[in-house]
Design a protein around this motif. Structure first.
Motif, PDB file in Angstrom:
ATOM      1  N   UNK A 338       0.829  -1.207   0.000  1.00  0.00           N
ATOM      2  CA  UNK A 338       0.000   0.000   0.000  1.00  0.00           C
ATOM      3  C   UNK A 338       0.865   1.259   0.000  1.00  0.00           C
ATOM      4  N   UNK A 339       1.934   1.246   0.803  1.00  0.00           N
ATOM      5  CA  UNK A 339       2.814   2.423   0.886  1.00  0.00           C
ATOM      6  C   UNK A 339       3.561   2.654  -0.421  1.00  0.00           C
ATOM      7  N   UNK A 340       4.064   1.594  -1.023  1.00  0.00           N
ATOM      8  CA  UNK A 340       4.787   1.731  -2.293  1.00  0.00           C
ATOM      9  C   UNK A 340       3.852   2.187  -3.404  1.00  0.00           C
ATOM     10  N   UNK A 341       2.582   1.749  -3.340  1.00  0.00           N
ATOM     11  CA  UNK A 341       1.599   2.217  -4.330  1.00  0.00           C
ATOM     12  C   UNK A 341       1.361   3.722  -4.185  1.00  0.00           C
ATOM     13  N   UNK A 342       1.283   4.178  -2.941  1.00  0.00           N
ATOM     14  CA  UNK A 342       1.134   5.618  -2.692  1.00  0.00           C
ATOM     15  C   UNK A 342       2.368   6.371  -3.203  1.00  0.00           C
ATOM     16  N   UNK A 347       1.518  12.790  -5.973  1.00  0.00           N
ATOM     17  CA  UNK A 347       2.130  13.934  -6.659  1.00  0.00           C
ATOM     18  C   UNK A 347       2.955  14.784  -5.702  1.00  0.00           C
ATOM     19  N   UNK A 348       2.808  14.510  -4.410  1.00  0.00           N
ATOM     20  CA  UNK A 348       3.517  15.277  -3.384  1.00  0.00           C
ATOM     21  C   UNK A 348       4.900  14.668  -3.173  1.00  0.00           C
ATOM     22  N   UNK A 349       5.950  15.465  -3.352  1.00  0.00           N
ATOM     23  CA  UNK A 349       7.310  14.940  -3.246  1.00  0.00           C
ATOM     24  C   UNK A 349       7.639  14.440  -1.848  1.00  0.00           C
ATOM     25  N   UNK A 350       7.138  15.149  -0.824  1.00  0.00           N
ATOM     26  CA  UNK A 350       7.387  14.716   0.540  1.00  0.00           C
ATOM     27  C   UNK A 350       6.702  13.375   0.832  1.00  0.00           C
ATOM     28  N   UNK A 351       5.471  13.233   0.335  1.00  0.00           N
ATOM     29  CA  UNK A 351       4.760  11.970   0.537  1.00  0.00           C
ATOM     30  C   UNK A 351       5.423  10.839  -0.239  1.00  0.00           C
ATOM     31  N   UNK A 352       5.928  11.131  -1.419  1.00  0.00           N
ATOM     32  CA  UNK A 352       6.647  10.115  -2.187  1.00  0.00           C
ATOM     33  C   UNK A 352       7.849   9.583  -1.408  1.00  0.00           C
ATOM     34  N   UNK A 353       8.598  10.519  -0.833  1.00  0.00           N
ATOM     35  CA  UNK A 353       9.785  10.124  -0.069  1.00  0.00           C
ATOM     36  C   UNK A 353       9.399   9.327   1.169  1.00  0.00           C
ATOM     37  N   UNK A 354       8.386   9.810   1.903  1.00  0.00           N
ATOM     38  CA  UNK A 354       7.936   9.125   3.115  1.00  0.00           C
ATOM     39  C   UNK A 354       7.378   7.742   2.791  1.00  0.00           C
ATOM     40  N   UNK A 356       7.897   5.864   0.159  1.00  0.00           N
ATOM     41  CA  UNK A 356       8.942   4.952  -0.333  1.00  0.00           C
ATOM     42  C   UNK A 356       9.715   4.338   0.824  1.00  0.00           C
ATOM     43  N   UNK A 357      10.157   5.191   1.753  1.00  0.00           N
ATOM     44  CA  UNK A 357      10.918   4.705   2.911  1.00  0.00           C
ATOM     45  C   UNK A 357      10.057   3.803   3.787  1.00  0.00           C
ATOM     46  N   UNK A 358       8.781   4.200   3.971  1.00  0.00           N
ATOM     47  CA  UNK A 358       7.875   3.405   4.798  1.00  0.00           C
ATOM     48  C   UNK A 358       7.594   2.049   4.162  1.00  0.00           C
ATOM     49  N   UNK A 372       1.423   4.926  10.425  1.00  0.00           N
ATOM     50  CA  UNK A 372       1.121   6.279  10.890  1.00  0.00           C
ATOM     51  C   UNK A 372       1.402   7.360   9.846  1.00  0.00           C
ATOM     52  N   UNK A 373       2.345   7.083   8.948  1.00  0.00           N
ATOM     53  CA  UNK A 373       2.725   8.114   7.987  1.00  0.00           C
ATOM     54  C   UNK A 373       1.982   8.032   6.673  1.00  0.00           C
ATOM     55  N   UNK A 374       1.481   6.843   6.327  1.00  0.00           N
ATOM     56  CA  UNK A 374       0.883   6.654   4.998  1.00  0.00           C
ATOM     57  C   UNK A 374      -0.521   6.086   5.089  1.00  0.00           C
TER      58      UNK A 374
END
Length: 375
Positions: A338-342, A347-354, A356-358, A372-374
């Motif tokens: 689910x997190x990798x799909x997000x 489109x949000x760069x911060x969310x992409x980074x978070x 991906x790491x999550x 908690x983050x995604x």
């Protein structure tokens, strides 16, 4: 760019109502766990603004701050700032807690510090499997045997690891707690258990049981040893406490461990194994799916660590766990996917980074950043 964890610590301390408002701090793999005097002074919005923090959560009177992979760095920075810290939660410190809460806190304190060792042992077994699968190492070679016993060390000597952690939780002298674990794992006792002759102590029967890989007996015994220490300290004269206290504690604890607690722990462990086997046989993948679906909510309460001894017990008694850890893996993979799909669609760069790491973190078994983050 190197992060300024000292600044993060200052922000956290201020948002928690100042250093004077924090009574104690400890941490697990992903969470900073705070106890505070006045919870109304906590500014959760300011905490959530920090890039290192992916979420917050209350578990009764414990305030949990999810820091993911950066938890150790943030914890160290808080420790350097003088925040009162403790390696494990005290199971006996708060009389206002419910019995269930105390039990869960105790199990969490005993099991959480073991996670790095369990992870390392598991990954070593994976490496060994890959080496044999690709025919890089023969199963009959000494190389295979050496790597294999290195991977087995954590599981075989689990009572020692648990005893070291339980000593902190139950406020028991750590060397004495390890002594008790050693009673269970003594090579002489192991040999006696394997023999045909009955084992007795002054005529009292000692159950023939194997305690390597075991979880429940040593937790119970260290808890009991806490009260034995208190009793012994009351009855010994000050002049000879240094000699008599540890001697009496062991002379009282060791027989109780072998004659009473060990067998009781074994019965409980076998009962749990039978229950898990029953659920697995009767419900199969359905119970795995149900438990996997509920794991994110269990993680939110911090109760997931209470299930770890059940899974480890299943391995110790039956050689494999078909429910607890299987369900955890399924849940982790779902959170990761689910997190990798997000991460791909956002489109949000911060969310992409978070995300991906999550996603990677959840794939490796740590789901709090994803939860908690995604998701």
């Amino acid at each position: 760019m190197k992060k300024d964890y000292a600044k993060t610590a200052d922000t956290l301390i201020a948002a928690l109502g100042g250093k004077d408002n924090i009574t104690r701090l400890f941490h697990c793999m992903t969470r900073l766990r705070f106890y505070v005097k006045d919870r109304s002074k906590i500014n959760e919005k300011e905490i959530l603004k920090l890039s290192e923090i992916s979420g917050v959560n209350w578990h009764e009177d414990q305030f949990q701050v999810i820091a993911g992979n950066e938890v150790n760095a943030v914890y160290k920075a808080l420790e350097d700032k003088g925040v009162p810290t403790d390696d494990a939660p005290a199971a006996n410190s708060d009389s206002s807690k419910s019995v269930v809460s105390k039990v869960i806190d105790a199990i969490t304190g005993c099991m959480t510090p073991m996670i790095p060792a369990l992870t390392a042992a598991g990954m070593i077994k994976v490496v060994l499997t890959l080496l044999t699968t690709f025919h890089l190492v023969s199963e009959t070679s000494s190389t295979y045997q050496v790597i294999s016993f290195i991977g087995d060390v954590t599981f075989y000597f689990m009572p020692f690891l648990i005893a070291a952690n339980a000593a902190k939780v139950f406020r028991v002298n750590q060397s004495l707690a390890l002594f008790i674990a050693g009673v269970y794992l003594s090579p002489t006792f192991v040999t006696m258990v394997a023999g045909d002759a009955a084992i007795t102590l002054f005529g009292l029967p000692i159950t023939k049981a194997t305690y390597s890989y075991s979880v429940i007996p040593v937790i119970l015994m260290v808890w009991i040893t806490h009260y034995i220490e208190i009793l012994v300290d009351k009855i010994t004269p000050k002049m000879v406490k240094l000699i008599l206290n540890p001697t009496l504690v062991i002379l009282i604890s060791a027989p109780i461990a072998l004659i009473v607690v060990g067998p009781i722990g074994t019965i409980i462990g076998n009962g749990l194994a039978v229950a898990i086997n029953f659920l697995s046989v009767k419900l199969g993948f359905i119970i795995v799916g149900i438990l996997a679906a509920t794991f994110p909510f269990i993680v939110m309460t911090g109760m997931h660590h209470a299930l770890t001894p059940i899974g480890l017990n299943a391995i110790a008694t039956g050689g494999a766990d078909t429910l607890i850890f299987v369900s955890q893996v399924c849940s982790n993979l779902a959170q990761s996917g689910a997190s990798l799909a997000v991460a791909v669609r956002s489109k949000d760069s911060n969310m992409k980074q978070l995300a991906s790491a999550a996603g990677v973190s959840a794939l490796m078994g740590i789901t709090e950043p994803a939860l908690y983050g995604v998701t």
